[in-house]
Design a protein around this motif. Structure first.
Motif, PDB file in Angstrom:
ATOM      1  N   VAL A  15      -0.257   3.697  -6.058  1.00 32.71           N
ATOM      2  CA  VAL A  15      -1.609   4.174  -5.772  1.00 32.71           C
ATOM      3  C   VAL A  15      -2.583   2.998  -5.679  1.00 32.71           C
ATOM      4  O   VAL A  15      -3.397   2.915  -4.741  1.00 32.71           O
ATOM      5  CB  VAL A  15      -2.077   5.176  -6.843  1.00 32.71           C
ATOM      6  CG1 VAL A  15      -3.511   5.621  -6.563  1.00 32.71           C
ATOM      7  CG2 VAL A  15      -1.156   6.386  -6.892  1.00 32.71           C
ATOM      8  N   SER A  16      -2.510   2.086  -6.634  1.00 31.91           N
ATOM      9  CA  SER A  16      -3.455   0.963  -6.666  1.00 31.91           C
ATOM     10  C   SER A  16      -3.315   0.066  -5.449  1.00 31.91           C
ATOM     11  O   SER A  16      -4.315  -0.322  -4.821  1.00 31.91           O
ATOM     12  CB  SER A  16      -3.256   0.142  -7.943  1.00 31.91           C
ATOM     13  OG  SER A  16      -3.533   0.904  -9.093  1.00 31.91           O
ATOM     14  N   VAL A  17      -2.082  -0.290  -5.103  1.00 31.83           N
ATOM     15  CA  VAL A  17      -1.865  -1.175  -3.956  1.00 31.83           C
ATOM     16  C   VAL A  17      -2.311  -0.492  -2.664  1.00 31.83           C
ATOM     17  O   VAL A  17      -2.953  -1.117  -1.799  1.00 31.83           O
ATOM     18  CB  VAL A  17      -0.389  -1.601  -3.875  1.00 31.83           C
ATOM     19  CG1 VAL A  17      -0.107  -2.322  -2.557  1.00 31.83           C
ATOM     20  CG2 VAL A  17      -0.035  -2.504  -5.051  1.00 31.83           C
ATOM     21  N   SER A  18      -2.004   0.798  -2.524  1.00 33.85           N
ATOM     22  CA  SER A  18      -2.435   1.526  -1.327  1.00 33.85           C
ATOM     23  C   SER A  18      -3.952   1.553  -1.216  1.00 33.85           C
ATOM     24  O   SER A  18      -4.508   1.385  -0.119  1.00 33.85           O
ATOM     25  CB  SER A  18      -1.891   2.962  -1.378  1.00 33.85           C
ATOM     26  OG  SER A  18      -0.479   2.977  -1.355  1.00 33.85           O
ATOM     27  N   ALA A  19      -4.633   1.751  -2.347  1.00 34.82           N
ATOM     28  CA  ALA A  19      -6.093   1.762  -2.337  1.00 34.82           C
ATOM     29  C   ALA A  19      -6.656   0.386  -2.004  1.00 34.82           C
ATOM     30  O   ALA A  19      -7.608   0.263  -1.214  1.00 34.82           O
ATOM     31  CB  ALA A  19      -6.618   2.237  -3.687  1.00 34.82           C
TER      32      ALA A  19
END
Length: 299
Positions: free
Chosen positions: A126-130
């Motif tokens: 989630v963090s990397v995608s954001a």
């Protein structure tokens, strides 16, 4: 430009974008900050618009603290468990609701930053995608499930020149800061050994056990496929969700990953220890393929 029409956010954007373009060591093209310049009747310091993935449990604690301290706007809430999310959805009724975090990111233009408070195995995805969408990220501890994931997250934040933070609320407490200062000022004298321990693996969730053979349908309030996320598929069992997932290797990082960042923080920061030369793991607890040992000692 008429100064009366320029928001504080837009002014800061024009300044910080120039600074980032000059300071970021990356070959990636940095897009200008496109903060809106619009007339406002009132300007409460141009609050951030924040999306939350994992708004139940610890995530709910996070967003209440945001509301009570910074007053920033919680504009989107996402959780795969409607029961866990219920209180957040009630208190932040104006926020847009999601079950799938990917659909939340599809609406990335509606927010500035993402708060990630999912189980450990979804922190990095989630963090990397954001971050790849240019969103600033606050991610709960532990930062990731594996060292590799943590390195990817750090590299992505640097590449995209973003503001990021890992949630370690214990380090921000006055008691912790006081104890760190006591160690640094040598008030208690010379220290030769430090012992840190936790009872999480015994009293909070199962470790040292194999995968249960019995299965049951996932309750209606949990989207089990979305809960699994990037983890290998397996049947639902209440031994995993909503809380006891931390001891399972595919979902969590065990007692050390959960509590090491709290319990060892005072010693680590107080003595400014840096990276260890090596780590020795000792355990007489049976090793299991699915979970971390019931107890382990790091030396």
């Amino acid at each position: 430009m008429d100064r009366g029409q320029q928001t504080r956010r837009a002014f800061l954007a024009s300044v910080t974008t120039s600074a980032l373009l000059a300071s970021c060591t990356t070959t990636k093209q940095v897009e200008p900050n496109t903060a809106r310049v619009v007339p406002r009747k009132i300007s409460p310091n141009e609050l951030l618009n924040i999306a939350v993935v994992g708004c139940g449990g610890r995530g709910f604690d996070n967003i209440r603290e945001i509301r009570d301290s910074t007053k920033d706007n919680i504009v989107a809430l996402c959780d795969v468990d409607s029961n866990r999310a219920a209180q957040a959805l009630k208190e932040f009724s104006s926020a847009k609701r999601y079950t799938d975090w990917r659909k939340l990111l599809d609406d990335a233009e509606s927010f500035d930053a993402v708060l990630v408070a999912t189980p450990d195995h979804m922190h990095a995805p989630v963090s990397v995608s954001a971050m790849r969408l240019g969103k600033h990220v606050y991610c709960e501890k532990p930062l990731a499930r594996t060292i590799h994931e943590a390195r990817v997250m750090a590299a992505t934040a640097k590449e995209y020149c973003l503001a990021t933070q890992m949630g370690t609320q214990g380090v921000g407490m006055d008691e912790t800061r006081t104890n760190i200062e006591l160690l640094r000022s040598n008030v208690i004298g010379s220290i030769r050994e430090i012992h840190v321990w936790t009872d999480r693996a015994k009293n909070w969730w199962p470790q040292g056990v194999e995968r249960p053979k019995e299965t049951s349908p996932a309750p209606d309030n949990i989207d089990w496929d979305l809960w699994l996320g990037v983890a290998p598929e397996r049947p639902y069992n209440p031994i995993y969700a909503p809380f006891k997932w931390r001891g399972w290797k595919n979902f969590g990082s065990g007692a050390i990953g959960d509590m090491g960042i709290h319990n060892a923080a005072i010693a680590y920061l107080g003595f400014q220890l840096g990276m260890p030369d090596g780590v020795k793991i000792v355990s007489t607890s049976p090793l299991c393929s699915e979970t971390f040992p019931a107890w382990v000692e790091l030396q």
